[in-house]
Write a protein that holds these residues in place. Structure first.
Motif, PDB file in Angstrom:
ATOM      1  N   ARG A 132     -63.353 -43.751 -39.853  1.00 52.33           N
ATOM      2  CA  ARG A 132     -62.463 -44.133 -38.777  1.00 52.33           C
ATOM      3  C   ARG A 132     -61.068 -43.575 -39.047  1.00 52.33           C
ATOM      4  NH1 ARG A 132     -59.961 -49.833 -37.837  1.00 52.33           N
ATOM      5  NH2 ARG A 132     -59.084 -49.452 -35.793  1.00 52.33           N
ATOM      6  N   SER A 133     -60.652 -43.631 -40.288  1.00 54.39           N
ATOM      7  CA  SER A 133     -59.317 -43.175 -40.638  1.00 54.39           C
ATOM      8  C   SER A 133     -59.108 -41.705 -40.297  1.00 54.39           C
ATOM      9  CB  SER A 133     -59.097 -43.351 -42.130  1.00 54.39           C
ATOM     10  OG  SER A 133     -59.662 -44.536 -42.580  1.00 54.39           O
ATOM     11  N   PHE A 134     -60.181 -40.955 -40.328  1.00 51.08           N
ATOM     12  CA  PHE A 134     -60.027 -39.524 -40.179  1.00 51.08           C
ATOM     13  C   PHE A 134     -60.300 -39.064 -38.758  1.00 51.08           C
ATOM     14  CE2 PHE A 134     -62.045 -40.942 -44.050  1.00 51.08           C
ATOM     15  CZ  PHE A 134     -60.959 -40.813 -44.893  1.00 51.08           C
ATOM     16  N   LEU A 157     -59.813 -40.824 -35.938  1.00 45.84           N
ATOM     17  CA  LEU A 157     -58.988 -41.407 -34.896  1.00 45.84           C
ATOM     18  C   LEU A 157     -57.521 -41.210 -35.196  1.00 45.84           C
ATOM     19  CD1 LEU A 157     -60.901 -44.732 -34.602  1.00 45.84           C
ATOM     20  CD2 LEU A 157     -61.176 -42.688 -33.243  1.00 45.84           C
ATOM     21  N   HIS A 158     -56.824 -40.754 -34.238  1.00 44.92           N
ATOM     22  CA  HIS A 158     -55.388 -40.636 -34.410  1.00 44.92           C
ATOM     23  C   HIS A 158     -54.759 -41.521 -33.353  1.00 44.92           C
ATOM     24  CE1 HIS A 158     -55.666 -37.359 -37.308  1.00 44.92           C
ATOM     25  NE2 HIS A 158     -56.801 -37.137 -36.685  1.00 44.92           N
ATOM     26  N   VAL A 159     -54.565 -42.741 -33.748  1.00 42.84           N
ATOM     27  CA  VAL A 159     -54.137 -43.745 -32.785  1.00 42.84           C
ATOM     28  C   VAL A 159     -52.670 -44.056 -33.023  1.00 42.84           C
ATOM     29  CG1 VAL A 159     -54.580 -46.055 -31.913  1.00 42.84           C
ATOM     30  CG2 VAL A 159     -56.435 -44.715 -32.891  1.00 42.84           C
ATOM     31  N   PRO A 168     -49.868 -46.296 -33.425  1.00 41.73           N
ATOM     32  CA  PRO A 168     -49.818 -47.732 -33.695  1.00 41.73           C
ATOM     33  C   PRO A 168     -48.598 -48.421 -33.103  1.00 41.73           C
ATOM     34  CG  PRO A 168     -49.078 -46.519 -35.611  1.00 41.73           C
ATOM     35  CD  PRO A 168     -49.337 -45.514 -34.531  1.00 41.73           C
ATOM     36  N   ALA A 193     -56.342 -49.659 -31.707  1.00 36.27           N
ATOM     37  CA  ALA A 193     -57.227 -48.930 -32.615  1.00 36.27           C
ATOM     38  C   ALA A 193     -58.672 -49.299 -32.338  1.00 36.27           C
ATOM     39  CB  ALA A 193     -56.862 -49.236 -34.055  1.00 36.27           C
ATOM     40  N   CYS A 230     -53.321 -48.919 -39.830  1.00 36.81           N
ATOM     41  CA  CYS A 230     -53.107 -47.810 -38.903  1.00 36.81           C
ATOM     42  C   CYS A 230     -52.467 -46.621 -39.598  1.00 36.81           C
ATOM     43  CB  CYS A 230     -52.220 -48.236 -37.745  1.00 36.81           C
ATOM     44  SG  CYS A 230     -53.104 -49.277 -36.628  1.00 36.81           S
ATOM     45  N   ALA A 273     -53.036 -45.509 -42.380  1.00 41.02           N
ATOM     46  CA  ALA A 273     -54.065 -44.689 -43.020  1.00 41.02           C
ATOM     47  C   ALA A 273     -54.543 -43.605 -42.069  1.00 41.02           C
ATOM     48  CB  ALA A 273     -55.237 -45.569 -43.441  1.00 41.02           C
ATOM     49  N   ILE A 274     -54.437 -43.895 -40.775  1.00 44.53           N
ATOM     50  CA  ILE A 274     -54.907 -42.952 -39.771  1.00 44.53           C
ATOM     51  C   ILE A 274     -53.995 -41.729 -39.694  1.00 44.53           C
ATOM     52  CG2 ILE A 274     -55.119 -42.750 -37.275  1.00 44.53           C
ATOM     53  CD1 ILE A 274     -56.034 -45.750 -37.437  1.00 44.53           C
ATOM     54  N   LEU A 275     -52.777 -41.904 -40.181  1.00 42.44           N
ATOM     55  CA  LEU A 275     -51.799 -40.835 -39.975  1.00 42.44           C
ATOM     56  C   LEU A 275     -51.836 -39.744 -41.032  1.00 42.44           C
ATOM     57  CD1 LEU A 275     -48.771 -42.913 -38.745  1.00 42.44           C
ATOM     58  CD2 LEU A 275     -50.456 -41.671 -37.430  1.00 42.44           C
ATOM     59  N   ASP A 325     -65.308 -41.764 -47.956  1.00 43.19           N
ATOM     60  CA  ASP A 325     -64.424 -42.475 -47.030  1.00 43.19           C
ATOM     61  C   ASP A 325     -63.558 -43.505 -47.748  1.00 43.19           C
ATOM     62  OD1 ASP A 325     -63.680 -42.794 -44.356  1.00 43.19           O
ATOM     63  OD2 ASP A 325     -64.799 -44.669 -44.242  1.00 43.19           O
ATOM     64  N   TRP A 374     -60.929 -36.452 -49.397  1.00 42.95           N
ATOM     65  CA  TRP A 374     -61.033 -37.739 -48.692  1.00 42.95           C
ATOM     66  C   TRP A 374     -61.509 -37.525 -47.267  1.00 42.95           C
ATOM     67  CZ3 TRP A 374     -56.751 -41.016 -46.192  1.00 42.95           C
ATOM     68  CH2 TRP A 374     -57.214 -42.337 -45.983  1.00 42.95           C
ATOM     69  N   LEU A 404     -43.184 -47.724 -40.904  1.00 41.60           N
ATOM     70  CA  LEU A 404     -43.997 -48.672 -40.145  1.00 41.60           C
ATOM     71  C   LEU A 404     -43.768 -50.091 -40.653  1.00 41.60           C
ATOM     72  CD1 LEU A 404     -47.284 -46.641 -39.912  1.00 41.60           C
ATOM     73  CD2 LEU A 404     -45.912 -47.421 -37.988  1.00 41.60           C
ATOM     74  N   ARG A 423     -40.587 -51.263 -39.321  1.00 42.04           N
ATOM     75  CA  ARG A 423     -40.697 -51.634 -37.914  1.00 42.04           C
ATOM     76  C   ARG A 423     -41.398 -52.985 -37.778  1.00 42.04           C
ATOM     77  NH1 ARG A 423     -42.462 -47.282 -33.587  1.00 42.04           N
ATOM     78  NH2 ARG A 423     -44.505 -47.388 -34.543  1.00 42.04           N
TER      79      ARG A 423
END
Lengths: 571, 436
Positions: A312-314, A316-318, A320, A331, B16, B18-20, B115, B151, B423, B426
């Motif tokens: 999911r981390s990779f 999805l570029h959500v 926040p 997300a 979130c 982590a998504i960046l 992952d 990763w 973040l 914020r």
């Protein structure tokens, strides 16, 4: 022997006492002509108005100008669309669950029962463990499903897949093909080796080697017992031999992306070419690896929790923490879309896939999720293919099922509207030519929930019902008089053979009555199961030890004459 | 209440963040210039440049020209060194670390989970490769997974191609379950150190017989093409592979006596122990280890956490190195992996190791132990572009990793990780506003 004599006695009595068929028309069982139908022959191939003829459960003619021969029941289904019966490629409903093994080497807790542990029982055909319960078959039909690939969930070698028809009857009578495939899963053994994923992978590899070796060793022994030792018998290896020899396909259960990759690697290690991935919930993450195998995926609609989907981390570029929704909600919805887009991703990449309800709570929920897939971008043709043509292939039944063509089995779904439209009503289902009318869902009854009071609203079963049973090709008239409240019904089933008292109830439109028929040969238990919609009833009577006959009846009015009831409603 | 809300908010923001991280792209052609470069094998280069092409180091030195069109990282004030290597880890493993149902299971192989968040943490600590070992429950455990920190890659891309096949052995208290609260009757064989030795000898004797059966069959087949081969046994075959040196042994060990015992057993069966893990009493038998050819992978200063760890001294690393043992310092932890370089620093404090020798304990030496020293472990032309950029000397307490590069791809970038701090800021601000 005694039973078959009894069966014939019943039949002869029926014929002798009252020739029930109409004077000038001899009908054969499970023989119909559906006329004025919109026919979806196969995905993308539609006859706007045509006729489907089937006799004794097999399609004999399909086309705009197909002739209706004498001896079949004509049903005018104008306005309805007829699809090939849907196939749930893999489902474990009605099968015993296989508990996940404990971690580590601790004892499993269960006392060792006799026989093999359920997680290591490769010789077991699913149908032999199938106990569908009261409503399962009817619920499948109500979802348009006529065939199910019975497949265990969990375990390492839990057994073999059986393809069964969703007609009423004893499990053995439902089998279309068994065994279909050998199942492999990454479960754990309860107590002892293997207790980890890595252990399971090694164990499976060793077991296939052993299964192959046993065949070779036995052959050496039987050819030349002087030079070769008698190989030990091992039921587990024995159960795997057909798959190890390539005579039986292998289905490997794998949900997460990495398990799917492991399954592909494992198949190569086992030297198994004919296999399918079952579950495949994260196939969207490894589409190219899966596509490169050329093997089909049996995609479960048991969507994983988007928060727990790997990668999911990779993927999805959500953005926040902006807007009204919390970051989590954003997300999740984006992740959920990706997770639900699994089948669409496979379709786009041209990977063959069948849809399956394995892990989904009910057939109704299975249908609901199919609609969701289509809403979210899977084309209806791709969805239909994944519910008909492809699952027929993975079940080894592509010549038998999957399209509406002459020669195939008459598994059909009659839909008022478009199958993939939420508003559509599945009106009627034919399974191997047997007709099942689907009761209307009670208005406002809630999605999938049981209706409030006993009997589901105002409908009551009480009254005098006249109908007929399909007794080995002959219509056999009966009268059923029901009294009492829906939750405690008494009934008298009267035929030429005499009267039998039944008791039971009506719940959610499902009538269940049981009693004992006193025959000259002794007591025979009868079970009547029927759907009640308004003043119409369709269902079955199971005569213990002899099988199941279908019945239709109508409340009030005159006693029926043989087949008159059968097409009365559609004329 | 307010505190709870705040921390849950921060947690969700962290999730979130982590998504960046930058999505993994193809190998980049990049250059680092103006940096202090610690090559490990060819000295320190001040104001140096490294050019990376197709995932490998193409050029390195003071007077290296950077081809046009390359992405250039300004290394002013930065300390650039080979990506760190962790010779002992159990992070990022799927489906179990110990196949503890039986005491001898060399046929199983650790299943990595690309992952896993610990991989990102390892990258943040400058670590680019790790040896994911089976646990220490078994006398002969399973085979390891040597991975690169790619990763989020697919499973087949996480493996470090060309690394040794490694199997985990274990000795002493964990194997005999000395600290288990199971009753003596419930504990499995072996329950004592003598049992461990006997079990090893029993299994390698079995493996020898298995090997002999196959040799007999190969001869028989010359005469009779239809001869029935022996039954294939993955467990015994793995033991044969160990005896043949195709699988290298990494042995969990503490006490000097058991270290000597295992070397004797191995020598009796014609193989060598590649690396002793933990090996807290290695300083007592360093000469014997060096003679045997065994390496050592140890902790810097962890000791006394169980009886067999009581005789540890922090000089262990330096003393073993001094006697010619190839020594690495490892994390054995998804947390300590973030600061492995600080563990190496202790080699300078205890035993006066040179700076380069201390740095080798987290670069070239673990690379030797994993069989990947041809590819990684130092900055040399032709080696993999696995590079860690610190904002100061890694042994300086305030230094931290700025960028971690694997196969020429920047997989950790402090500039992007900064987003995470923003973040949090914020989240704190918003929550404070909510509360007021």
């Amino acid at each position: 022997m005694r039973r078959s004599i009894l069966a014939w006695t019943l039949v002869l009595a029926a014929i002798g006492a009252q020739p029930a068929a109409a004077q000038n028309e001899v009908t054969t069982p499970r023989s119909y002509a559906l006329t004025n139908a919109r026919i979806v022959v196969s995905p993308g191939d539609v006859i706007e108005q045509g006729t489907i003829v089937f006799r004794e459960g097999r399609i004999t003619a399909v086309g705009a100008d197909a002739q209706v021969p004498a001896g079949v029941i004509r049903l005018d289904v104008e306005g309805a669309t007829v699809y090939a019966g849907l196939i749930d490629a893999a489902n474990g409903a009605g099968l015993p669950t296989i508990a996940a093994g404990g971690r580590g080497g601790g004892g499993g807790g269960d006392a060792e029962a006799s026989g093999p542990p359920p997680e290591l029982n490769p010789g077991l055909n699913a149908v032999d463990a199938f106990t569908p319960g009261d409503d399962l078959l009817a619920d499948y039909r109500a979802a348009g499903v006529t065939t199910v690939g019975l497949a265990f969930s969990g375990g390492i070698f839990p057994g073999r897949v059986s393809a069964v028809s969703m007609r009423d009857g004893m499990p053995a009578a439902l089998v279309l093909r068994s065994p279909v495939a050998q199942q492999i899963g990454f479960g754990r053994k309860r107590g002892g080796y293997p207790s980890t994923l890595m252990g399971v992978l090694a164990y499976i590899e060793q077991s296939f080697k052993d299964a192959r070796y046993d065949v070779r060793a036995r052959s050496a022994f039987e050819t030349s017992p002087g030079n070769s030792p008698l190989p030990p018998y091992d039921a587990e290896h024995e159960g795997l031999q057909a798959a190890a020899a390539g005579e039986l396909p292998v289905w490997i259960a794998a949900s997460g992306a990495y398990d799917i990759e492991r399954a592909i690697d494992l198949a190569a290690k086992l030297n198994v070419d004919n296999y399918a991935i079952v579950g495949g919930q994260e196939a969207f993450r490894v589409v190219s690896a899966v596509g490169a195998t050329g093997r089909p995926v049996i995609v479960s609609l048991d969507f994983p929790n988007p928060n727990q989907a790997t990668g999911r981390s990779f993927e999805l570029h959500v953005a926040p923490a902006s807007g009204e929704d919390s970051a989590d909600e954003q997300a999740d919805s984006a992740a959920a879309k990706v997770v639900r887009g699994n089948a669409a991703a496979l379709a786009e990449a041209g990977v063959p896939f069948a849809l399956a309800g394995t892990g989904v709570s009910s057939p109704a929920e299975f249908r609901r999720r199919i609609l969701t897939l289509v809403e979210e971008g899977l084309s209806p043709d791709a969805a239909l293919r994944a519910l008909t043509v492809t699952p027929a292939e993975v079940l080894g039944l592509s010549r038998v099922l999957g399209t509406i063509e002459a020669g195939k089995v008459a598994n059909l779904v009659v839909v008022e509207g478009d199958l993939f439209d939420e508003e559509a009503r599945i009106a009627q289902v034919f399974v191997q030519g047997e007709r099942y009318d689907i009761p209307r869902q009670p208005e406002g009854g809630g999605r999938g929930g049981r209706a409030g009071g006993p009997g589901g609203g105002t409908a009551t079963a009480a009254g005098e019902w006249n109908g007929s049973m399909d007794m080995q090709g002959q219509a056999f008239a009966f009268t059923l008089t029901i009294t009492g409240q829906n939750d405690a019904l008494s009934a008298t089933l009267s035929t030429e053979m005499g009267a039998t008292t039944l008791r039971g109830d009506l719940t959610d439109g499902r009538l269940a009555l049981d009693g004992i028929f006193e025959s000259p040969q002794g007591q025979i238990p009868l079970s009547l199961r029927a759907s009640v919609t308004g003043d119409e009833m369709t269902g079955t009577i199971e005569i213990e030890g002899m099988g199941t006959v279908s019945l239709t009846a109508r409340r009030g009015g005159a006693a029926v004459q043989g087949n008159a009831i059968m097409d009365g409603g559609n004329r | 209440m307010r505190r709870a809300a705040l921390s849950s908010r921060i947690l969700s923001v962290l999730a979130c963040a982590a998504i960046l991280v930058p999505a993994a792209a193809g190998a980049q052609d990049i250059a680092i210039r103006n940096a202090t470069i610690q090559t490990i094998t060819n000295g320190l280069i001040e104001n140096g440049t490294i050019v990376v092409r197709d995932g490998r180091i193409a050029a390195i030195g003071q007077n290296v020209e950077i081809p046009s069109g390359m992405e250039v990282i300004d290394g002013q004030g930065m300390y650039v060194m080979p990506g760190l290597i962790d010779a002992h880890s159990h992070m990022a493993i799927d489906g179990g670390i110990n196949e503890g149902s039986e005491s001898v299971t060399p046929e199983v192989r650790i299943q990595p989970n690309p992952d896993d968040l610990t991989i990102y943490r390892a990258l943040a600590g400058g670590v680019t490769s790790a040896n994911l070992l089976h646990g220490s429950a078994n006398t002969i455990g399973g085979q390891a997974a040597v991975i690169k920190m790619r990763w989020g890659s697919q499973l087949d891309s996480i493996w470090f191609e060309g690394a040794n096949r490694i199997v985990k052995f274990a000795l002493g208290e964990n194997v005999t379950r000395a600290s288990s609260n199971q009753s003596d009757a419930d504990r499995r064989y072996p329950k004592s150190r003598m049992g461990v030795e006997q079990l090893l000898r029993w299994w390698f004797t079995e493996a020898r017989e298995y090997q002999a059966e196959w040799q007999t069959y190969e001869q028989e087949r010359q005469r009779n093409r239809n001869a029935l081969p022996p039954r294939e046994n993955l467990r015994l075959q793995a033991l044969v592979d160990i005896m043949n040196g195709e699988i290298k042994v990494h042995a969990h060990s503490y006490r000097a006596d058991e270290i000597l015992m295992l070397m004797r057993v191995a020598e009796d069966f014609g193989f060598r122990i590649n690396t002793f893990q933990h090996v807290l009493e290695g300083y007592k038998v360093a000469d014997e280890m060096a003679e045997h050819g065994a390496h050592a992978s140890t902790f810097a200063e962890m000791w006394g956490y169980k009886v067999e760890a009581n005789d540890a001294i922090p000089f262990n690393m330096a003393m073993m190195a001094d006697r010619g043992v190839v020594v690495s310092v490892n994390s054995d932890s998804g947390e300590r992996v973030r600061r492995l370089y600080q563990e190496a620093a202790m080699g300078m404090k205890y035993g006066d190791m040179s700076e380069v020798d201390a740095l080798k304990m987290v670069t070239l030496n673990p690379a030797i132990q994993l069989g990947v020293d041809e590819q990684v472990g130092s900055l040399e032309v032709g080696k993999d572009a696995d590079i860690t950029i610190f904002n100061g000397h890694p042994f300086a307490p305030a230094s931290r990793v700025e960028k971690t590069i694997v196969d020429g791809r920047v997989l950790f970038d402090r500039d992007q990780a900064m987003t995470l701090e923003k973040l949090i800021q914020r989240a704190v601000t918003t929550t404070t506003e909510d509360a007021s």
